[in-house]
Design an enzyme around this catalytic site. Structure first.
Site, mmCIF file in Angstrom:
data_model
loop_
_atom_site.group_PDB
_atom_site.id
_atom_site.type_symbol
_atom_site.label_atom_id
_atom_site.label_comp_id
_atom_site.label_asym_id
_atom_site.label_seq_id
_atom_site.Cartn_x
_atom_site.Cartn_y
_atom_site.Cartn_z
ATOM 1 C CD GLU A 241 -2.932 -1.143 0.226
ATOM 2 O OE1 GLU A 241 -3.049 -0.133 -0.504
ATOM 3 O OE2 GLU A 241 -3.644 -2.157 0.088
ATOM 4 C CB CYS A 275 -1.460 7.064 1.558
ATOM 5 S SG CYS A 275 -2.666 5.945 2.292
#
Ligand code: ADP
Length: 470
Positions: A241, A275
């Site tokens: 990720e 993010c």
């Protein structure tokens, strides 16, 4: 000062060195974390390997019971987790409570899941069944923005599926991970969950270690590529990720007054260190001035401060390195754009960058084309929707994104044209545990959450039986 210990082979132990942990709201060290060396890492891998067969053989029900006991034990230490999270990470205490509560909820959710056999043929002549087995040792490597939540999204599904885990937090936020180890020590069998803290020097040894079967990594794209390379030799499974440069796209039918606060929050929650934060805002020319003004007003009103102080909405930047990077982006904003609010570091100790709104900045400015990971918001005008979508998709990243509109159906149609793993319409950061999540393009490989996320921690195998004559 509280004492923190690594959890290795069921014992809470010191490291071979110490790592000062800095409170980003003061810039001063407030605790020491034990720092492991390569020998302790080897010891943890060996302990994990001996723990794995019994943990895998335990079965879903017994593992579920132990994981629910861990969730209860975390609940009993809720305030300790939340305060420690604010101290090491910087986020306001109410957001830290949200993260701790979410982590416990994630643990309970995944503990409740189970993977069942898939019967693919079942006739008088044949029986073909796909079943899944745990992989072995999972390396759970986490960054410093959501140290507990991102860890739990790895630990909970990995453990319930029968794997064992070594958790390695970022060096600047190791304490909540260590507290999780302390809480887990009397509950989980030795070697099932272990904690290793480093100074950015053990990650590659862990991912390349022959004893590790799967790497579940959340962090930057640059480090993710190194992780992928280091797993190639053993053909290890990995879930990556990585970074993002998500756009918030305002459509021409949007109500500026309604969407501005939502977009501001999407860009500044956790001081923009997400993010999936909105990192560049695209507005149609007709709404551009109004949106810039509304965002600047919100930025001017936001309460920036120590996360432990009541009323703080935006805390400090988590670490000195990231803070200095953001000072560079502030300089870039002053040089290439027009700063509408914020623009300078706060004149106080700690790593504080106020929410900053920048307009009239070109797409090729580093503030727009890179992942800033902070509360500095570039707002960009567009003339045609096709042009805006092309500019949004011109990025190597493809993590998330948001569409803001008064017409949800139109929003969905536009969302499908954004090359990202998750695109929200009129909401942001809605990440239910049963909805799979993962990046497109250079934002990642694999899925977390949902059944798909759980399956990533297993190997699918097929038994194919001929029931007829040979
Ligand atoms: P940042 O650049 O924001 O610090 P990273 O992606 O480098 O983010 O860090 C995320 C996590 O990856 C941290 O736990 C860090 O210690 C770890 N890490 C750093 N370098 C490596 C590496 N070469 N291999 C594996 N993990 C690493």
């Amino acid at each position: 000062m509280d004492e923190f210990r690594l959890l290795i082979d069921g014992a809470l132990v010191a490291g071979t060195a110490e790592l000062p942990v800095v409170n980003p709201a003061t810039g001063e060290a407030f605790a020491c974390a034990p720092r492991a060396d390569a020998a302790q890492l080897d010891q943890a891998v060996a302990a994990a390997q001996s723990a794995f067969p019994a943990w895998a053989a335990l079965g879903w029900d017994d593992r579920r019971e132990l994981l629910n006991a861990l969730a209860d034990a975390m609940d009993a230490r809720f305030q300790d987790f939340a305060r420690l999270l604010t101290l090491e990470q910087g986020k306001p205490l109410d957001q830290a409570c949200f993260e701790v509560g979410g982590s416990i909820a994630a643990l309970r959710y995944f503990a409740g899941l189970e993977l069942h056999d898939r019967v693919l043929r079942d006739t008088a002549e044949e029986r073909i069944v796909e079943f899944r087995t745990p992989l072995g040792l999972v390396a759970a490597i986490t960054p410093w923005n959501f140290p507990l939540m991102l860890l739990m999204l790895k630990v909970a599904p990995a453990l319930v599926a029968g794997n064992v885990v070594i958790a390695k937090p970022a060096p600047t936020t190791p304490l909540t991970t260590l507290l999780l180890g302390e809480v887990a020590a009397p509950i989980l069998p030795a070697g099932v969950l272990q904690t290793i803290v480093d100074a950015n020097d053990l990650g590659h040894l862990l991912t390349a270690h022959p004893g590790v079967a799967h790497v579940s990594f959340t962090g930057s794209t640059a480090t993710g590529k190194k992780v992928l390379a280091s797993t190639a030799d053993g053909l290890k499974r990995s879930t990556l990720e990585l970074g993002g440069n998500d756009a918030a796209l305002v459509l021409d039918d949007a109500d500026v007054d309604a969407v501005a606060p939502a977009i501001f929050r999407a860009a500044t929650l956790n001081a923009g260190q997400i993010c999936l934060a909105a990192k560049r805002i695209y507005a149609p020319a007709a709404l551009y001035d109004r949106l810039c003004d509304a965002l600047a007003k919100l930025a001017g009103e936001a309460v920036v401060g120590d996360g432990l102080e009541q009323g703080t909405q935006i805390g400090p930047i988590q670490n000195c390195l990231q803070f200095e990077k953001l000072l560079g982006y502030l300089a870039e904003a002053q040089k290439s754009g027009r700063v509408m609010a914020g623009g300078k570091r706060l004149d106080r100790d700690g790593f504080f960058v106020p929410p900053t709104v920048v307009r009239d900045i070109p797409d090729d400015s580093s503030l727009v084309s890179e992942e800033q990971f902070g509360p500095i918001i570039p707002v960009l005008p567009y003339d045609s929707l096709d042009d805006a979508i092309a500019r949004i998709n011109a990025s190597d990243y493809g993590l998330g994104g948001t569409i803001w509109t008064s017409d949800a159906a139109r929003g969905e149609a536009v969302a499908r044209r954004i090359e990202s793993g998750t695109i929200w319409v009129n909401r942001h950061l809605d990440l239910p545990f049963d909805v799979p999540f993962g990046g497109a393009k250079q934002s990642g490989i694999g899925r977390q959450q949902g059944i798909e996320g759980l399956e990533e921690f297993t190997q699918a195998r097929v038994v194919n039986v001929n029931l007829g004559v040979l």
